[in-house]
Each structure stands twice: as structure tokens, then as C-alpha cells.
Design a protein around this motif. Sequence first.
Motif, PDB file in Angstrom:
ATOM      1  N   ALA A  45     -29.881  84.893  14.065  1.00  0.00           N
ATOM      2  CA  ALA A  45     -30.833  84.441  13.037  1.00  0.00           C
ATOM      3  C   ALA A  45     -30.022  83.623  12.033  1.00  0.00           C
ATOM      4  O   ALA A  45     -29.488  84.152  11.059  1.00  0.00           O
ATOM      5  CB  ALA A  45     -31.498  85.639  12.372  1.00  0.00           C
ATOM      6  N   ALA A  46     -29.904  82.315  12.316  1.00  0.00           N
ATOM      7  CA  ALA A  46     -29.027  81.436  11.539  1.00  0.00           C
ATOM      8  C   ALA A  46     -29.780  80.786  10.387  1.00  0.00           C
ATOM      9  O   ALA A  46     -31.003  80.900  10.280  1.00  0.00           O
ATOM     10  CB  ALA A  46     -28.457  80.359  12.465  1.00  0.00           C
ATOM     11  N   ASN A  47     -29.046  80.091   9.521  1.00  0.00           N
ATOM     12  CA  ASN A  47     -29.686  79.249   8.515  1.00  0.00           C
ATOM     13  C   ASN A  47     -29.519  77.779   8.930  1.00  0.00           C
ATOM     14  O   ASN A  47     -28.726  77.476   9.824  1.00  0.00           O
ATOM     15  CB  ASN A  47     -29.127  79.516   7.114  1.00  0.00           C
ATOM     16  CG  ASN A  47     -27.618  79.356   7.059  1.00  0.00           C
ATOM     17  OD1 ASN A  47     -27.093  78.299   7.396  1.00  0.00           O
ATOM     18  ND2 ASN A  47     -26.922  80.402   6.654  1.00  0.00           N
ATOM     19  N   SER A  48     -30.256  76.895   8.294  1.00  0.00           N
ATOM     20  CA  SER A  48     -30.327  75.514   8.804  1.00  0.00           C
ATOM     21  C   SER A  48     -29.010  74.753   8.644  1.00  0.00           C
ATOM     22  O   SER A  48     -28.796  73.746   9.300  1.00  0.00           O
ATOM     23  CB  SER A  48     -31.462  74.754   8.125  1.00  0.00           C
ATOM     24  OG  SER A  48     -31.270  74.776   6.741  1.00  0.00           O
ATOM     25  N   ARG A  49     -28.099  75.249   7.811  1.00  0.00           N
ATOM     26  CA  ARG A  49     -26.777  74.606   7.718  1.00  0.00           C
ATOM     27  C   ARG A  49     -25.806  75.175   8.750  1.00  0.00           C
ATOM     28  O   ARG A  49     -24.678  74.718   8.858  1.00  0.00           O
ATOM     29  CB  ARG A  49     -26.214  74.783   6.301  1.00  0.00           C
ATOM     30  CG  ARG A  49     -26.960  73.960   5.245  1.00  0.00           C
ATOM     31  CD  ARG A  49     -26.549  74.343   3.830  1.00  0.00           C
ATOM     32  NE  ARG A  49     -26.906  75.718   3.537  1.00  0.00           N
ATOM     33  CZ  ARG A  49     -26.048  76.695   3.253  1.00  0.00           C
ATOM     34  NH1 ARG A  49     -24.752  76.441   3.190  1.00  0.00           N
ATOM     35  NH2 ARG A  49     -26.464  77.916   3.031  1.00  0.00           N
ATOM     36  N   LEU A  50     -26.237  76.192   9.486  1.00  0.00           N
ATOM     37  CA  LEU A  50     -25.383  76.899  10.458  1.00  0.00           C
ATOM     38  C   LEU A  50     -24.100  77.386   9.785  1.00  0.00           C
ATOM     39  O   LEU A  50     -23.024  77.389  10.375  1.00  0.00           O
ATOM     40  CB  LEU A  50     -25.039  75.988  11.652  1.00  0.00           C
ATOM     41  CG  LEU A  50     -26.215  75.407  12.435  1.00  0.00           C
ATOM     42  CD1 LEU A  50     -25.703  74.469  13.538  1.00  0.00           C
ATOM     43  CD2 LEU A  50     -27.083  76.505  13.057  1.00  0.00           C
ATOM     44  N   ALA A  51     -24.259  77.773   8.532  1.00  0.00           N
ATOM     45  CA  ALA A  51     -23.095  78.042   7.696  1.00  0.00           C
ATOM     46  C   ALA A  51     -22.592  79.481   7.796  1.00  0.00           C
ATOM     47  O   ALA A  51     -21.544  79.807   7.247  1.00  0.00           O
ATOM     48  CB  ALA A  51     -23.439  77.729   6.245  1.00  0.00           C
ATOM     49  N   GLY A  52     -23.301  80.314   8.509  1.00  0.00           N
ATOM     50  CA  GLY A  52     -22.937  81.728   8.483  1.00  0.00           C
ATOM     51  C   GLY A  52     -23.462  82.341   7.199  1.00  0.00           C
ATOM     52  O   GLY A  52     -23.765  81.625   6.245  1.00  0.00           O
ATOM     53  N   GLY A  53     -23.630  83.632   7.189  1.00  0.00           N
ATOM     54  CA  GLY A  53     -24.196  84.253   5.991  1.00  0.00           C
ATOM     55  C   GLY A  53     -24.141  85.749   6.107  1.00  0.00           C
ATOM     56  O   GLY A  53     -23.199  86.284   6.688  1.00  0.00           O
ATOM     57  N   GLY A  54     -25.167  86.401   5.588  1.00  0.00           N
ATOM     58  CA  GLY A  54     -25.202  87.865   5.647  1.00  0.00           C
ATOM     59  C   GLY A  54     -25.967  88.330   6.875  1.00  0.00           C
ATOM     60  O   GLY A  54     -26.195  87.561   7.799  1.00  0.00           O
ATOM     61  N   GLY A  55     -26.341  89.588   6.873  1.00  0.00           N
ATOM     62  CA  GLY A  55     -27.188  90.150   7.926  1.00  0.00           C
ATOM     63  C   GLY A  55     -26.603  89.964   9.312  1.00  0.00           C
ATOM     64  O   GLY A  55     -25.379  90.030   9.510  1.00  0.00           O
ATOM     65  N   VAL A  56     -27.469  89.699  10.258  1.00  0.00           N
ATOM     66  CA  VAL A  56     -27.037  89.597  11.649  1.00  0.00           C
ATOM     67  C   VAL A  56     -26.122  88.383  11.857  1.00  0.00           C
ATOM     68  O   VAL A  56     -25.198  88.415  12.673  1.00  0.00           O
ATOM     69  CB  VAL A  56     -28.274  89.592  12.592  1.00  0.00           C
ATOM     70  CG1 VAL A  56     -29.045  88.300  12.531  1.00  0.00           C
ATOM     71  CG2 VAL A  56     -27.863  89.908  14.019  1.00  0.00           C
ATOM     72  N   ASP A  57     -26.352  87.329  11.089  1.00  0.00           N
ATOM     73  CA  ASP A  57     -25.529  86.115  11.153  1.00  0.00           C
ATOM     74  C   ASP A  57     -24.062  86.445  10.829  1.00  0.00           C
ATOM     75  O   ASP A  57     -23.142  86.085  11.578  1.00  0.00           O
ATOM     76  CB  ASP A  57     -26.102  85.122  10.126  1.00  0.00           C
ATOM     77  CG  ASP A  57     -25.636  83.690  10.346  1.00  0.00           C
ATOM     78  OD1 ASP A  57     -24.909  83.446  11.322  1.00  0.00           O
ATOM     79  OD2 ASP A  57     -26.006  82.832   9.533  1.00  0.00           O
ATOM     80  N   GLY A  58     -23.859  87.153   9.731  1.00  0.00           N
ATOM     81  CA  GLY A  58     -22.511  87.549   9.343  1.00  0.00           C
ATOM     82  C   GLY A  58     -21.863  88.415  10.415  1.00  0.00           C
ATOM     83  O   GLY A  58     -20.693  88.227  10.773  1.00  0.00           O
ATOM     84  N   ALA A  59     -22.634  89.370  10.953  1.00  0.00           N
ATOM     85  CA  ALA A  59     -22.103  90.286  11.975  1.00  0.00           C
ATOM     86  C   ALA A  59     -21.687  89.502  13.226  1.00  0.00           C
ATOM     87  O   ALA A  59     -20.633  89.765  13.812  1.00  0.00           O
ATOM     88  CB  ALA A  59     -23.150  91.342  12.319  1.00  0.00           C
ATOM     89  N   ILE A  60     -22.491  88.518  13.626  1.00  0.00           N
ATOM     90  CA  ILE A  60     -22.186  87.734  14.842  1.00  0.00           C
ATOM     91  C   ILE A  60     -20.956  86.853  14.608  1.00  0.00           C
ATOM     92  O   ILE A  60     -20.070  86.778  15.465  1.00  0.00           O
ATOM     93  CB  ILE A  60     -23.419  86.908  15.276  1.00  0.00           C
ATOM     94  CG1 ILE A  60     -24.480  87.845  15.862  1.00  0.00           C
ATOM     95  CG2 ILE A  60     -23.036  85.818  16.275  1.00  0.00           C
ATOM     96  CD1 ILE A  60     -25.818  87.187  16.177  1.00  0.00           C
ATOM     97  N   HIS A  61     -20.869  86.209  13.456  1.00  0.00           N
ATOM     98  CA  HIS A  61     -19.693  85.357  13.178  1.00  0.00           C
ATOM     99  C   HIS A  61     -18.410  86.200  13.100  1.00  0.00           C
ATOM    100  O   HIS A  61     -17.364  85.779  13.582  1.00  0.00           O
ATOM    101  CB  HIS A  61     -19.899  84.542  11.896  1.00  0.00           C
ATOM    102  CG  HIS A  61     -20.695  83.288  12.116  1.00  0.00           C
ATOM    103  ND1 HIS A  61     -20.109  82.053  12.318  1.00  0.00           N
ATOM    104  CD2 HIS A  61     -22.025  83.073  12.191  1.00  0.00           C
ATOM    105  CE1 HIS A  61     -21.048  81.140  12.500  1.00  0.00           C
ATOM    106  NE2 HIS A  61     -22.221  81.733  12.425  1.00  0.00           N
ATOM    107  N   ARG A  62     -18.518  87.389  12.517  1.00  0.00           N
ATOM    108  CA  ARG A  62     -17.338  88.271  12.435  1.00  0.00           C
ATOM    109  C   ARG A  62     -16.895  88.727  13.821  1.00  0.00           C
ATOM    110  O   ARG A  62     -15.715  88.653  14.166  1.00  0.00           O
ATOM    111  CB  ARG A  62     -17.650  89.509  11.581  1.00  0.00           C
ATOM    112  CG  ARG A  62     -17.391  89.310  10.093  1.00  0.00           C
ATOM    113  CD  ARG A  62     -17.394  90.653   9.349  1.00  0.00           C
ATOM    114  NE  ARG A  62     -18.638  91.400   9.513  1.00  0.00           N
ATOM    115  CZ  ARG A  62     -19.750  91.163   8.831  1.00  0.00           C
ATOM    116  NH1 ARG A  62     -19.795  90.183   7.931  1.00  0.00           N
ATOM    117  NH2 ARG A  62     -20.835  91.884   9.028  1.00  0.00           N
ATOM    118  N   ALA A  63     -17.873  89.151  14.615  1.00  0.00           N
ATOM    119  CA  ALA A  63     -17.527  89.689  15.942  1.00  0.00           C
ATOM    120  C   ALA A  63     -17.118  88.574  16.903  1.00  0.00           C
ATOM    121  O   ALA A  63     -16.282  88.777  17.777  1.00  0.00           O
ATOM    122  CB  ALA A  63     -18.716  90.468  16.507  1.00  0.00           C
ATOM    123  N   GLY A  64     -17.702  87.404  16.752  1.00  0.00           N
ATOM    124  CA  GLY A  64     -17.438  86.297  17.687  1.00  0.00           C
ATOM    125  C   GLY A  64     -16.138  85.572  17.394  1.00  0.00           C
ATOM    126  O   GLY A  64     -15.541  84.961  18.286  1.00  0.00           O
TER     127      GLY A  64
END
Length: 179
Positions: A28-47
Motif C-alpha cells: 500500500a504505497a503512496n504516489s511518490r513511492l517514497a516509503g512511509g509508515g504502516g505496511v509500506d514501512g514494513a515492506i521497505h524495511r524487510a525488502g
Amino acid sequence: MEITAGNTVLSLVKGDITLEQTDAIVNAANSRLAGGGGVDGAIHRAGGPTITEECGKIGGCPTGSAVITSGGNLKARYIIHAVGPVYHNGKRGEDRLLSGAYHTSLELAVNHKLKSIAFPAISTGIYGYPIDQAAEVALTTVLDFVKTNKGLSLVRFVLFSDSDLKVYENTLKRLTTEK
Ligand code: ADP
């Protein structure tokens, strides 16, 4: 809970999507694909950092659409970054945009010849989309898609709480007995 629709198994589970072993997981990304909180943060951290680099190269994605990157250090080979809408009052095309985020994700998976994909409940966290309405949009979009597209063998929804899972289960039961 699990049902079969067309050639596709639809599965609803509670869990952490970063651990899924499907060919792709959806972010569940944001339109800047910038990473963020929630599931986005978890995926960027794990990936790991390659994902953030790939997102930076792509640069952005309109709301209601999705882009694909590698899975980095995840078990999933790909991450599909889908941009759902921020929920305002339901009268700003939120349902069409949310459906578009799911639909584009499914198309990307099929175009990359993937067999399995896992979705979180896009837009229902920080973006404020009511879970019951979001479940209806998500499940309707997937059920419609698999009617005519035979490529996917598994579509899984990974919900983060028991109550979200319950809402999805009740919605799926209603949608499949109505037909
Ligand atoms: P959005 O900005 O699209 O609302 P959020 O990440 O805030 O995205 O929330 C989307 C959904 O993802 C919420 O239901 C939240 O509970 C859920 N979520 C958060 N972390 C995870 C995770 N690791 N795995 C699966 N779902 C998660």
C-alpha cells in the motif's frame, strides 16, 4: 477461509504480508513511492535498500494505479506498489480509485506471468478507508478479474487483525452467495 473462483483460489488469512511466499506481494504505497509508515514501512524495511532504489528510479505512480519492482530480500520475487486513495467522504471517486489499484496490480501480475499474489487491505490504515467498504471493493474487483483472467492460481488477502479478517470473511460470504 478459502474459496475457488474460476481457476483461482481466493484465500483470506491473518498475518504479516512481508512473510508471504507468493510470487508477488502488494504494497500500500503512496504516489511518490517514497516509503512511509504502516505496511509500506514494513515492506521497505524487510525488502532492503534495493527496493527503495528501484522505487526512486520509477519516481512515482498515480493514485488508482500500481508499479512493480523486485522483491529484494523478501521471499516474494516481486513487490507491486499499489497506490490507493485517501478516503475523504466516499464522494471523490474513492471506490473507483481503490478498484483501479487492485485491478492494475492483478494485470501487472498476469503480465509478468506470476501465479500467486498477496494483498494487504490497501487504504484502510493511514488513508482512512472504512474496512467494510474497502473489503467490498477489493473482493468485487478480484472476483470480477478472475472470471475472465485464468492466469492466477492464488490470490491471498493478508489482514493485519482478527476484526479485519472477520469483515473480509463476511463480505466474501455475502458476495459469493448473492451470485
Ligand atoms: P494506507 O496508507 O494505504 O492506509 P497502511 O499501511 O496505513 O496503508 O494500512 C493498510 C493496511 O495494512 C491496514 O489494514 C494495516 O493494518 C495493514 N498492515 C500494516 N502492516 C501490515 C503488515 N505487515 N502486513 C499486513 N498488513 C499490514
